[in-house]
Structure formats: C-alpha cells, structure tokens
Design a protein around this motif. Structure first.
Motif, PDB file in Angstrom:
ATOM      1  N   PRO A   7      11.878  30.511 -34.464  1.00 27.17           N
ATOM      2  CA  PRO A   7      12.669  31.772 -34.450  1.00 27.17           C
ATOM      3  C   PRO A   7      13.805  31.752 -34.980  1.00 27.17           C
ATOM      4  O   PRO A   7      14.574  31.054 -35.237  1.00 27.17           O
ATOM      5  CB  PRO A   7      12.484  32.146 -32.923  1.00 27.17           C
ATOM      6  N   THR A   8      14.147  33.166 -35.675  1.00 29.11           N
ATOM      7  CA  THR A   8      15.416  33.458 -36.145  1.00 29.11           C
ATOM      8  C   THR A   8      16.579  33.486 -35.200  1.00 29.11           C
ATOM      9  O   THR A   8      16.146  33.790 -33.707  1.00 29.11           O
ATOM     10  CB  THR A   8      15.295  34.440 -37.147  1.00 29.11           C
ATOM     11  N   ASP A  25       6.944  36.390 -24.024  1.00 30.83           N
ATOM     12  CA  ASP A  25       6.016  36.913 -24.592  1.00 30.83           C
ATOM     13  C   ASP A  25       6.523  36.931 -26.355  1.00 30.83           C
ATOM     14  O   ASP A  25       5.733  36.834 -27.363  1.00 30.83           O
ATOM     15  CB  ASP A  25       5.647  38.305 -24.325  1.00 30.83           C
ATOM     16  N   LEU A  26       7.757  37.299 -26.518  1.00 33.19           N
ATOM     17  CA  LEU A  26       8.235  37.257 -27.822  1.00 33.19           C
ATOM     18  C   LEU A  26       8.205  35.891 -28.534  1.00 33.19           C
ATOM     19  O   LEU A  26       8.065  35.761 -29.720  1.00 33.19           O
ATOM     20  CB  LEU A  26       9.735  37.956 -27.684  1.00 33.19           C
ATOM     21  N   LEU A  27       8.710  34.997 -27.868  1.00 29.36           N
ATOM     22  CA  LEU A  27       9.034  33.816 -28.255  1.00 29.36           C
ATOM     23  C   LEU A  27       7.490  32.833 -28.725  1.00 29.36           C
ATOM     24  O   LEU A  27       7.729  32.023 -29.356  1.00 29.36           O
ATOM     25  CB  LEU A  27       9.918  32.890 -27.355  1.00 29.36           C
ATOM     26  N   ALA A  28       6.757  33.363 -27.781  1.00 24.52           N
ATOM     27  CA  ALA A  28       5.305  32.339 -27.856  1.00 24.52           C
ATOM     28  C   ALA A  28       4.529  32.104 -29.131  1.00 24.52           C
ATOM     29  O   ALA A  28       4.702  30.838 -29.352  1.00 24.52           O
ATOM     30  CB  ALA A  28       4.183  33.244 -26.881  1.00 24.52           C
ATOM     31  N   SER A  87       3.371  34.714 -18.502  1.00 24.58           N
ATOM     32  CA  SER A  87       3.553  35.206 -19.846  1.00 24.58           C
ATOM     33  C   SER A  87       2.307  35.496 -20.556  1.00 24.58           C
ATOM     34  O   SER A  87       1.601  34.595 -20.741  1.00 24.58           O
ATOM     35  CB  SER A  87       4.588  34.448 -20.695  1.00 24.58           C
ATOM     36  N   ALA A  88       1.704  36.860 -20.808  1.00 24.18           N
ATOM     37  CA  ALA A  88       0.540  36.956 -21.582  1.00 24.18           C
ATOM     38  C   ALA A  88       0.663  36.228 -22.842  1.00 24.18           C
ATOM     39  O   ALA A  88      -0.309  35.682 -23.484  1.00 24.18           O
ATOM     40  CB  ALA A  88       0.343  38.257 -21.813  1.00 24.18           C
ATOM     41  N   GLY A  89       1.781  36.368 -23.585  1.00 25.76           N
ATOM     42  CA  GLY A  89       1.821  35.750 -24.929  1.00 25.76           C
ATOM     43  C   GLY A  89       1.883  34.310 -24.867  1.00 25.76           C
ATOM     44  O   GLY A  89       1.117  33.827 -25.913  1.00 25.76           O
ATOM     45  N   MET A  90       2.359  33.602 -23.851  1.00 26.37           N
ATOM     46  CA  MET A  90       2.334  32.019 -23.946  1.00 26.37           C
ATOM     47  C   MET A  90       0.913  31.787 -23.505  1.00 26.37           C
ATOM     48  O   MET A  90       0.316  30.863 -24.259  1.00 26.37           O
ATOM     49  CB  MET A  90       3.125  31.664 -22.925  1.00 26.37           C
ATOM     50  N   LEU A  91       0.086  32.316 -22.652  1.00 26.63           N
ATOM     51  CA  LEU A  91      -1.336  32.133 -22.294  1.00 26.63           C
ATOM     52  C   LEU A  91      -2.360  32.343 -23.795  1.00 26.63           C
ATOM     53  O   LEU A  91      -3.173  31.693 -23.869  1.00 26.63           O
ATOM     54  CB  LEU A  91      -1.887  33.031 -21.302  1.00 26.63           C
ATOM     55  N   ALA A  92      -1.930  33.350 -24.410  1.00 27.03           N
ATOM     56  CA  ALA A  92      -2.556  33.592 -25.857  1.00 27.03           C
ATOM     57  C   ALA A  92      -2.524  32.482 -26.737  1.00 27.03           C
ATOM     58  O   ALA A  92      -3.457  31.971 -27.342  1.00 27.03           O
ATOM     59  CB  ALA A  92      -2.144  34.826 -26.446  1.00 27.03           C
ATOM     60  N   GLU A  93      -1.278  31.954 -26.789  1.00 30.83           N
ATOM     61  CA  GLU A  93      -0.954  31.092 -27.768  1.00 30.83           C
ATOM     62  C   GLU A  93      -1.908  29.680 -27.188  1.00 30.83           C
ATOM     63  O   GLU A  93      -2.468  28.724 -27.852  1.00 30.83           O
ATOM     64  CB  GLU A  93       0.347  30.704 -27.938  1.00 30.83           C
ATOM     65  N   ALA A  94      -1.713  29.331 -25.644  1.00 30.72           N
ATOM     66  CA  ALA A  94      -2.646  28.303 -24.946  1.00 30.72           C
ATOM     67  C   ALA A  94      -4.029  28.477 -25.496  1.00 30.72           C
ATOM     68  O   ALA A  94      -4.642  27.487 -25.777  1.00 30.72           O
ATOM     69  CB  ALA A  94      -2.205  28.344 -23.687  1.00 30.72           C
ATOM     70  N   ARG A  95      -4.467  29.579 -25.219  1.00 33.05           N
ATOM     71  CA  ARG A  95      -6.138  29.758 -25.451  1.00 33.05           C
ATOM     72  C   ARG A  95      -6.446  29.308 -26.992  1.00 33.05           C
ATOM     73  O   ARG A  95      -7.601  28.940 -27.285  1.00 33.05           O
ATOM     74  CB  ARG A  95      -6.452  31.214 -25.215  1.00 33.05           C
ATOM     75  N   ALA A  96      -5.703  30.083 -27.792  1.00 35.42           N
ATOM     76  CA  ALA A  96      -5.685  29.433 -29.338  1.00 35.42           C
ATOM     77  C   ALA A  96      -5.863  27.977 -29.454  1.00 35.42           C
ATOM     78  O   ALA A  96      -6.607  27.571 -30.379  1.00 35.42           O
ATOM     79  CB  ALA A  96      -4.988  30.160 -30.188  1.00 35.42           C
ATOM     80  N   ALA A  97      -4.846  27.333 -28.969  1.00 30.14           N
ATOM     81  CA  ALA A  97      -4.699  25.973 -28.935  1.00 30.14           C
ATOM     82  C   ALA A  97      -5.899  24.886 -28.430  1.00 30.14           C
ATOM     83  O   ALA A  97      -5.944  23.923 -28.889  1.00 30.14           O
ATOM     84  CB  ALA A  97      -3.396  25.414 -28.538  1.00 30.14           C
TER      85      ALA A  97
END
Length: 262
Positions: A7-8, A25-28, A87-97
């Motif tokens: 992240p910037t 969610d933003l950082l995920a 965090s929905a954003g973190m879970l989305a990244e986890a599912r993708a991984a």
C-alpha cells in the motif's frame, strides 16, 4: 509499504483513519505485501511444534485475515479447517488463496504424481470461511485445535478474557488453543522505542478521532495472558520456539502458548 506491491502512504493513512473493519477491508488486497503478515519462518516454527501435539481432526483459525493460519492448519488437520474473521475484504482474499479442490489455477497444479508440499496425498481437509466477530464466535464445541497469529493487538485488555472464553467454548474437551508470543524487546532498544512510540501515537489518534482503530503492541503481556487463559478454563503451558533463536541471555525469542480445554 516497503515494496511496489504494498500500500501507498496515502492508502495507509486512509486505513488508519477508518474503523478496524473498514481499514482491513481496504488493506486486504495488499496485506500480504506488508510487514503485518506473519513471516513464514514463524508459521513454520509453529507448525513444527504443534505437529508434536497432534493428531488433529478439525482446526479453527481465529481472526484468520488472508489465511496464513489456515495454511498451517491444512498441514496439521485431517478433516476440516475453518477460518473466521470480521473483515469481508480479508475473507475474500483468503478464499482466493485457498480455492476449493478442483478450482486451483492450472499454473499452481502440482506436477503429475507429486502431492502438494506439506500436504498428504489426495484431498486435504475441507476449508470453510465464516464472517464473525471473534468476541462472539458462532460455534459449538467442534474443534480439536484453534490458533491465531498477530491479531491480539486489536483487542483491549478488558476484552481478552471474553475472547479466550469464546475460543474455549468452540473447542472439544481436550482441544488446544495455540499461538506464538514473542519476548519483549530490551528496555531502551530501538524495537522498544519503536513499539512505545507506535502505541503512544495510536492512543493520541483514538483520543482525537472516531471511529477508533484499536491496534496496540504493548498490551499483550505474558503474565496477564496466562491469567486470563486460566480464568477462561484452560490449562496452560509454554513451549520454546527453538527455530526462532534465543536472546543473549539464553531465553527463547518466542514461545508457543499451549492452552488446553480440560
């Protein structure tokens, strides 16, 4: 943050002025490219120690983030693994991984007749993801093993006993809750002043800005943690994580807390 993929400064500033949930969610999407992700050497050291405590059928990753702990549990558990985070954003990244069996991208397929590293031949344990607050876990006593990495700074000391009680209620009798805890940095060292300065800045931020963003590095003291685990019904012991080295006085740089539901 420290890499082109991270992240910037502006993105980190927006995150820091958000709530914990919104901030993550933003950082995920870039979390795994920051120093906040638990290093692989810590994950491997914990895996090696916990494997000696098994075998395990079911595992729970508390505050799973992008799923690093789920990766550990998949190497330790035979039947089912669950990652829980708010965090929905973190879970989305986890599912993708960790895509379901049969949905792994072709470029990630292991070579023919070669099982994936650290996984038994054939299918690994089923993986599920649950969005929930760790202070109110939606599970019956169903797990043999629970673990957590790098999440405890997001809980105020007054919340810690309730968190541990929720994990206790999610474990079967004899189930174990494990997590690494590092030795405090020497007083006056660079690390000591860095953590002290971060916590002081966070307290000022939370006094002046809403919503709060709870993230403190110096509130998870070993003696207090052991007391709260015992109050929650656990029998607790400590195991040195020898792979992570020792301090100049010979004490381990990190220990594994092993809390057993009796």
């Amino acid at each position: 943050m420290f890499t082109e993929q991270g992240p910037t400064v502006r993105e980190l500033a927006v995150q820091a002025l958000s709530s914990i949930e919104r901030g993550y969610d933003l950082l995920a999407p870039k979390f795994d490219h920051t120093p906040y992700r638990t290093p692989d050497r810590v994950l491997d050291a914990v895996t090696d120690e916990v494997r000696r405590l098994g075998p395990f059928g079911t595992g729970l990753d508390v505050c799973c983030g992008t799923g690093a702990g789920v990766g550990v549990l998949r190497r330790l558990c035979r039947e089912r693994v669950v990652g829980v985070d708010f965090s929905a954003g973190m879970l989305a990244e986890a599912r993708a991984a960790f895509p379901p069996e049969g949905e792994r991208p072709a470029e990630e397929e292991p070579a023919e007749d070669e099982p994936a590293e650290d996984e038994p031949a054939g299918e690994g344990p089923a993986v599920d993801w649950v969005r929930a607050d760790a202070r109110s876990l939606p599970f019956a006593p169903a797990f043999d093993l629970a673990l957590s990495f790098g999440a405890f700074g997001h809980f105020l000391p007054a919340e810690r006993f309730g968190l541990f009680a929720e994990v206790h209620g999610s474990l079967r009798p004899g189930g174990q809750f494990v997590f690494p805890i590092g030795a405090p940095p020497p007083v006056g060292s660079r690390a000591y002043w860095t953590l002290l300065g971060f916590d002081a800045a966070m307290r000022v931020r939370n006094a002046l800005w809403r919503p709060q963003f709870v993230m403190y590095y110096r509130t998870f003291r070993l003696g207090d943690v052991l007391e709260d685990l015992t109050r929650a019904g656990f029998a607790v012991r400590l195991m040195p994580l020898a792979e992570l080295g020792r301090r100049p006085d010979g004490s381990p740089r990190a220990r594994l807390v092993v809390a057993t539901r009796e």
